[in-house]
Scaffold this active site. Sequence first.
Site, PDB file in Angstrom:
ATOM      1  N   TYR A  55       0.669  -1.054   0.090  1.00 53.25           N
ATOM      2  CA  TYR A  55      -0.091  -0.041   0.057  1.00 53.25           C
ATOM      3  C   TYR A  55       0.879   1.256   0.061  1.00 53.25           C
ATOM      4  O   TYR A  55       1.651   1.637   1.071  1.00 53.25           O
ATOM      5  CB  TYR A  55      -0.756   0.050   1.195  1.00 53.25           C
ATOM      6  CG  TYR A  55      -1.992  -1.101   1.181  1.00 53.25           C
ATOM      7  CD1 TYR A  55      -2.425  -1.687  -0.037  1.00 53.25           C
ATOM      8  CD2 TYR A  55      -2.424  -1.471   2.548  1.00 53.25           C
ATOM      9  CE1 TYR A  55      -3.264  -2.945   0.102  1.00 53.25           C
ATOM     10  CE2 TYR A  55      -3.360  -2.604   2.425  1.00 53.25           C
ATOM     11  CZ  TYR A  55      -3.737  -3.200   1.208  1.00 53.25           C
ATOM     12  OH  TYR A  55      -4.677  -4.170   1.259  1.00 53.25           O
TER      13      TYR A  55
HETATM   14  N1  NAP Z   1      -6.447  -8.303   0.455  1.00 55.65           N
HETATM   15  C1  NAP Z   1      -6.716  -7.571  -0.647  1.00 55.65           C
HETATM   16  O1  NAP Z   1      -6.436  -7.701  -1.821  1.00 55.65           O
HETATM   17  C2  NAP Z   1      -7.414  -6.120  -0.369  1.00 55.65           C
HETATM   18  C3  NAP Z   1      -7.717  -5.435  -1.305  1.00 55.65           C
HETATM   19  C4  NAP Z   1      -8.490  -4.357  -1.011  1.00 55.65           C
HETATM   20  C5  NAP Z   1      -8.614  -3.781   0.263  1.00 55.65           C
HETATM   21  N2  NAP Z   1      -8.171  -4.581   1.283  1.00 55.65           N
HETATM   22  C6  NAP Z   1      -8.062  -4.146   2.483  1.00 55.65           C
HETATM   23  O2  NAP Z   1      -9.438  -3.835   2.882  1.00 55.65           O
HETATM   24  C7  NAP Z   1      -9.649  -2.425   3.427  1.00 55.65           C
HETATM   25  C8  NAP Z   1     -10.943  -2.086   3.081  1.00 55.65           C
HETATM   26  O3  NAP Z   1     -10.720  -2.119   1.439  1.00 55.65           O
HETATM   27  P1  NAP Z   1     -11.802  -0.714   0.668  1.00 55.65           P
HETATM   28  O4  NAP Z   1     -11.237   0.392   1.002  1.00 55.65           O
HETATM   29  O5  NAP Z   1     -11.814  -1.201  -0.512  1.00 55.65           O
HETATM   30  O6  NAP Z   1     -13.224  -0.926   1.448  1.00 55.65           O
HETATM   31  P2  NAP Z   1     -14.650  -0.323   1.017  1.00 55.65           P
HETATM   32  O7  NAP Z   1     -15.251  -0.169   2.472  1.00 55.65           O
HETATM   33  O8  NAP Z   1     -15.217  -1.302   0.076  1.00 55.65           O
HETATM   34  O9  NAP Z   1     -14.345   1.006   0.361  1.00 55.65           O
HETATM   35  C9  NAP Z   1     -13.865   2.058   1.070  1.00 55.65           C
HETATM   36  C10 NAP Z   1     -14.117   3.190   0.230  1.00 55.65           C
HETATM   37  O10 NAP Z   1     -15.309   3.727  -0.083  1.00 55.65           O
HETATM   38  C11 NAP Z   1     -15.390   4.901  -0.091  1.00 55.65           C
HETATM   39  N3  NAP Z   1     -16.482   5.100   1.223  1.00 55.65           N
HETATM   40  C12 NAP Z   1     -16.326   4.797   2.470  1.00 55.65           C
HETATM   41  N4  NAP Z   1     -17.562   5.089   3.489  1.00 55.65           N
HETATM   42  C13 NAP Z   1     -17.831   5.933   2.372  1.00 55.65           C
HETATM   43  C14 NAP Z   1     -19.215   6.760   2.751  1.00 55.65           C
HETATM   44  N5  NAP Z   1     -19.623   6.740   4.017  1.00 55.65           N
HETATM   45  N6  NAP Z   1     -19.519   7.718   1.754  1.00 55.65           N
HETATM   46  C15 NAP Z   1     -18.993   7.632   0.792  1.00 55.65           C
HETATM   47  N7  NAP Z   1     -18.067   6.923   0.212  1.00 55.65           N
HETATM   48  C16 NAP Z   1     -17.427   6.164   1.185  1.00 55.65           C
HETATM   49  C17 NAP Z   1     -14.038   5.663   0.112  1.00 55.65           C
HETATM   50  O11 NAP Z   1     -13.595   5.894  -1.164  1.00 55.65           O
HETATM   51  P3  NAP Z   1     -13.464   7.319  -1.795  1.00 55.65           P
HETATM   52  O12 NAP Z   1     -14.152   8.518  -0.883  1.00 55.65           O
HETATM   53  O13 NAP Z   1     -12.197   7.816  -2.284  1.00 55.65           O
HETATM   54  O14 NAP Z   1     -14.458   7.198  -3.173  1.00 55.65           O
HETATM   55  C18 NAP Z   1     -13.354   4.654   0.822  1.00 55.65           C
HETATM   56  O15 NAP Z   1     -11.905   4.751   0.666  1.00 55.65           O
HETATM   57  C19 NAP Z   1      -8.476  -1.725   2.848  1.00 55.65           C
HETATM   58  O16 NAP Z   1      -8.057  -0.550   3.746  1.00 55.65           O
HETATM   59  C20 NAP Z   1      -7.429  -2.876   2.908  1.00 55.65           C
HETATM   60  O17 NAP Z   1      -6.882  -3.010   4.467  1.00 55.65           O
HETATM   61  C21 NAP Z   1      -7.375  -5.854   0.918  1.00 55.65           C
END
Ligand code: NAP
Length: 338
Positions: A55
């Site tokens: 990351y």
């Molecule tokens: N193992 C893997 O391959 C893998 C892959 C991906 C993630 N991860 C892990 O999983 C965690 C979560 O993944 P993710 O970030 O994709 O989770 P997610 O909860 O699906 O998406 C989070 C994103 O959604 C938007 N968001 C969140 N809450 C919101 C709200 N209330 N209103 C509007 N937009 C909102 C934001 O993006 P914007 O505001 O930028 O649009 C935020 O960064 C990561 O931090 C990481 O630790 C692992």
Amino acid sequence: MALEMRPFGRTGVKVSSICLGAMMFGAKTNLEDSCAIVDKALDSGINFIDTANVYSRGRSEEAVGEALARNGKRNRTFLATKVHGAMDDDDPNMQGTSRRHIIQQCDESLRRLKTDWIDLYQIHRPRSDTAIDETLRALDDLIRAGKVRYIGSSTYAAYQLVESIFIAKELGTHRYVCEQPPYNLLDRRIERELLPMAQSYGMAIIPWSPLAGGLLTGKYQRGDEPPEGSRFADQTNPLYRRRLNDRIYDVVEGLQPMAEAKGVTLSQLALGWVHQQTGVTSPIIGPRAMEQFDDNMKAVEVSFEDDELRQVNRVIRRGESVAPFYEADFGPAQYARR
Ligand SMILES: NC(=O)c1ccc[n+]([C@@H]2O[C@H](COP(=O)([O-])OP(=O)(O)OC[C@H]3O[C@@H](n4cnc5c(N)ncnc54)[C@H](OP(=O)(O)O)[C@@H]3O)[C@@H](O)[C@H]2O)c1
């Protein structure tokens, strides 16, 4: 409402039912905001943080390490990181799951995280070009050296995990205790095999992208350009283009009236659903900013009656996927195991 503590698979460790994901730290979220989110998360009852070496090529780990050094709460935090992603554009050995790379990157992660041990060290992706015994033996050595407490996988297929459990048994090494898969209301594939497998073998399941990267927040609307600055506004990323397909709007539009009827936001409904699924230990949230963290945390109060769960299943069926959330390496194994 106090955050629930759940068993971390068969280990005896208890982790909060929400894990704080740090993928945005050091990327879109600056150091001060990252530290503030970590502090608030720990004050809210979260004891579980997930990051990865890849990351922002180490900057996320550095932000988490700095936050825990400042607040002095490293001891009570279950700290997870990962290895596999490319840490260099040119050197073919600065990625993957070889013994060489895993051991080298573990030391780098420990330095960036400002800690002597990693609670959960995860292999970010399976690799068909690397023997699983090579990877398991390296991870086992890290546990025996006291640098790592538990090992886990991410985005493995069920068969790859079962294979890894039996190989670990054969070799007498530690085994994976946790799998980190994509799971959300646009991609329910893990219900087919991975979730039942994890329950059979006592593995913790910590889903990533529970909001489908933001597609399940309601801010992406059919026919409109993605909002400026949002994750999917970056149309140069082919992965994002594939996920932002027309079928996701059918699901979003199907779920929105349910959220309104329950008096919650779409994101709280979507995250609350993952949080409540049988077999799920802790969904990993990925807030970019504090207001998103606050919104996400309200999801733990959302519960579903049986008829509401049936209603969700009519919008997106059990095991169905409308957006591809993994393109893992499930090719034929190219290696001799031993
Ligand atoms: N193992 C893997 O391959 C893998 C892959 C991906 C993630 N991860 C892990 O999983 C965690 C979560 O993944 P993710 O970030 O994709 O989770 P997610 O909860 O699906 O998406 C989070 C994103 O959604 C938007 N968001 C969140 N809450 C919101 C709200 N209330 N209103 C509007 N937009 C909102 C934001 O993006 P914007 O505001 O930028 O649009 C935020 O960064 C990561 O931090 C990481 O630790 C692992």
